[in-house]
Design an enzyme around this catalytic site. Structure first.
Site, PDB file in Angstrom:
ATOM      1  N   TYR A  81       8.796   9.792  -5.406  1.00 42.64           N
ATOM      2  CA  TYR A  81       8.092  10.465  -4.052  1.00 42.64           C
ATOM      3  C   TYR A  81       8.957   9.877  -2.985  1.00 42.64           C
ATOM      4  CZ  TYR A  81       4.282  11.736  -7.106  1.00 42.64           C
ATOM      5  OH  TYR A  81       3.387  12.249  -8.264  1.00 42.64           O
TER       6      TYR A  81
ATOM      7  N   TYR B  95      -6.140   6.794   3.805  1.00 45.32           N
ATOM      8  CA  TYR B  95      -6.656   5.716   2.920  1.00 45.32           C
ATOM      9  C   TYR B  95      -5.796   4.603   3.105  1.00 45.32           C
ATOM     10  CZ  TYR B  95      -5.760   2.704  -0.813  1.00 45.32           C
ATOM     11  OH  TYR B  95      -5.363   1.409  -1.292  1.00 45.32           O
TER      12      TYR B  95
ATOM     13  N   GLN C  52       0.382   6.766  -5.286  1.00 47.17           N
ATOM     14  CA  GLN C  52       0.809   7.524  -6.515  1.00 47.17           C
ATOM     15  C   GLN C  52       1.623   6.686  -7.566  1.00 47.17           C
ATOM     16  OE1 GLN C  52       1.766   9.739  -3.313  1.00 47.17           O
ATOM     17  NE2 GLN C  52       0.967  11.506  -3.843  1.00 47.17           N
TER      18      GLN C  52
ATOM     19  N   GLU D 117       0.789  -1.168  -0.092  1.00 44.84           N
ATOM     20  CA  GLU D 117      -0.008   0.072   0.062  1.00 44.84           C
ATOM     21  C   GLU D 117       0.927   1.098   0.061  1.00 44.84           C
ATOM     22  OE1 GLU D 117      -2.955   0.351  -0.597  1.00 44.84           O
ATOM     23  OE2 GLU D 117      -3.712  -1.744  -0.597  1.00 44.84           O
TER      24      GLU D 117
ATOM     25  N   ASP E 112      -9.784   5.159  -2.857  1.00 45.55           N
ATOM     26  CA  ASP E 112      -8.458   5.658  -3.626  1.00 45.55           C
ATOM     27  C   ASP E 112      -9.430   6.141  -5.022  1.00 45.55           C
ATOM     28  OD1 ASP E 112      -9.481   3.273  -5.203  1.00 45.55           O
ATOM     29  OD2 ASP E 112      -7.289   2.436  -5.103  1.00 45.55           O
TER      30      ASP E 112
END
Ligand code: SF4
Length: 361
Positions: A87, A125, A47, A42, A143
């Site tokens: 990220y 989330y 993204q 997860e 999501d």
């Protein structure tokens, strides 16, 4: 038009039992989910697409099979394995979270959304997804896939991101105590494989009868989105410095901020204006005589969430004496090209390396 039916979660579960995706982190029917694998997947999927995540997930799990193993790893090793997924704050939080779970929770992930939310890198989330999928507890998991399915089934015309709260409320109405983990994954699978963004395959959909957007003929137009703001373009100059043995100079970025703690080809700061080259070179990590610099043709372009980046590259060979001086400084490291894979270079810097090698330096 006849009154719309309410979508039935049982119809979706029956569809899921036949069409579920096989994913490396997903328990097979009858198996118990591994909370560590669910959490790891997860975080990686935030993204990022399923296709991009798969090889990373498999590598991480084989190198660090338990949360304790990941907690004991060096941050540099984690960042290096993560390189390319983007990220990078996620990788730092991943490591920090593993440490908290290993040290404060005896290696066992907490089972409630509130306790999960208190861990580094876990937002609403992810906490809901772990609660439902890893622990089989009721939680509203929303999501992008779920938002799209809800917007269509209920024909919500309000644009995102404003519509988020109402889409979550609609998702909550359908979430049941029965098989909550399967239900959460079923809605996500429906969004990923049938109710796809551009052309949903409504004839294959278990909710085609109650789906209001399908009846109205507007399925492909939903969810609507508020127009995006233009992304600004920032510019920088990278310094490709080579030692006589072919090693190149890398620098560690500051811990805080964009690409925090990752390695980079040293560069000027990135700002909106074009750099005047004489000023740019004052940011070079080593002073090099102006005549020794060579401007490499072309520009490296990369897009981050909030801006586009254009990087020019200046290259120079430096003497071993100068190389030795800078190599001794904190945050700098000389790396041979065939060992760059061991460095935590983010995608944008891999592009710079590729560019410098391609233009024939
Ligand atoms: Fe999506 Fe079509 Fe199913 Fe509606 S009927 S939920 S638009 S796939």
């Amino acid at each position: 038009m006849a009154a719309a039916q309410t979508p039935n979660p049982q119809d979706l579960l029956a569809w899921y039992d036949r069409h579920r995706r096989r994913l490396p982190w997903r328990a097979l029917p009858g198996e118990t989910a591994d909370p560590y694998a669910v959490w790891l997947s997860e975080i990686m999927l935030q993204q990022t697409t399923v296709t991009a995540v798969k090889p990373y997930f498999v590598r991480f799990l084989s190198r660090w099979p338990t949360v304790e193993a990941l907690a004991a790893a060096g941050l540099d090793d984690v960042l290096t394995e993560w390189a390319g997924l983007g990220y990078y704050a996620r990788a730092r939080n991943l490591h920090a979270c593993a440490k908290v779970v290993a040290e404060k929770h005896d290696g066992v992930f907490p089972k409630t959304e509130d306790a999960l939310l208190a861990l580094p890198g876990i937002g609403a989330y992810t906490a809901a997804a772990i609660t439902a999928i890893a622990f089989g507890r009721k939680a509203v998991v929303v999501d992008g896939n779920v938002e799209r399915v809800m917007a269509r089934v209920y024909a919500v015309e309000e644009p995102l991101p404003k519509a988020k709260a109402s889409l979550k409320a609609l998702a909550a109405e359908l979430t049941q105590d029965h098989r909550p983990g399967d239900y959460a994954q079923a809605v996500m699978d429906l969004g990923a494989t049938v109710c796809t963004p551009k052309s949903p395959s409504c004839v294959l959909c278990p909710w085609q009868e109650p789906c209001r957007a399908r009846h109205l003929g507007i399925a492909s137009d939903l969810p609507r989105r508020a127009p995006k703001k233009e992304r600004p373009t920032r510019r920088g100059v990278c310094f490709w410095l080579t030692r006589s043995d072919g090693a190149i100079l890398l620098r560690r970025r500051p811990e805080k901020g964009l690409l925090g703690g990752m390695m980079e080809i040293p560069s000027t700061p990135w700002h909106n204006d074009q750099w005047a080259m004489d000023i740019a070179k004052t940011h070079a990590p080593v002073s090099v005589a102006p005549t020794k610099w060579r401007s490499l043709d072309g520009i490296v372009m990369h897009t981050f969430t909030h801006f586009h980046l254009e990087l020019e590259v200046e290259a120079a060979l430096i003497t071993d004496k100068r190389a030795g001086a800078v190599g001794g400084e904190k945050d700098f490291v000389w790396a041979h090209l065939d060992a760059l894979g061991d460095q935590a270079l983010p995608s944008v810097m891999r592009k710079v390396v590729k560019h410098a090698l391609k233009v024939g330096y």
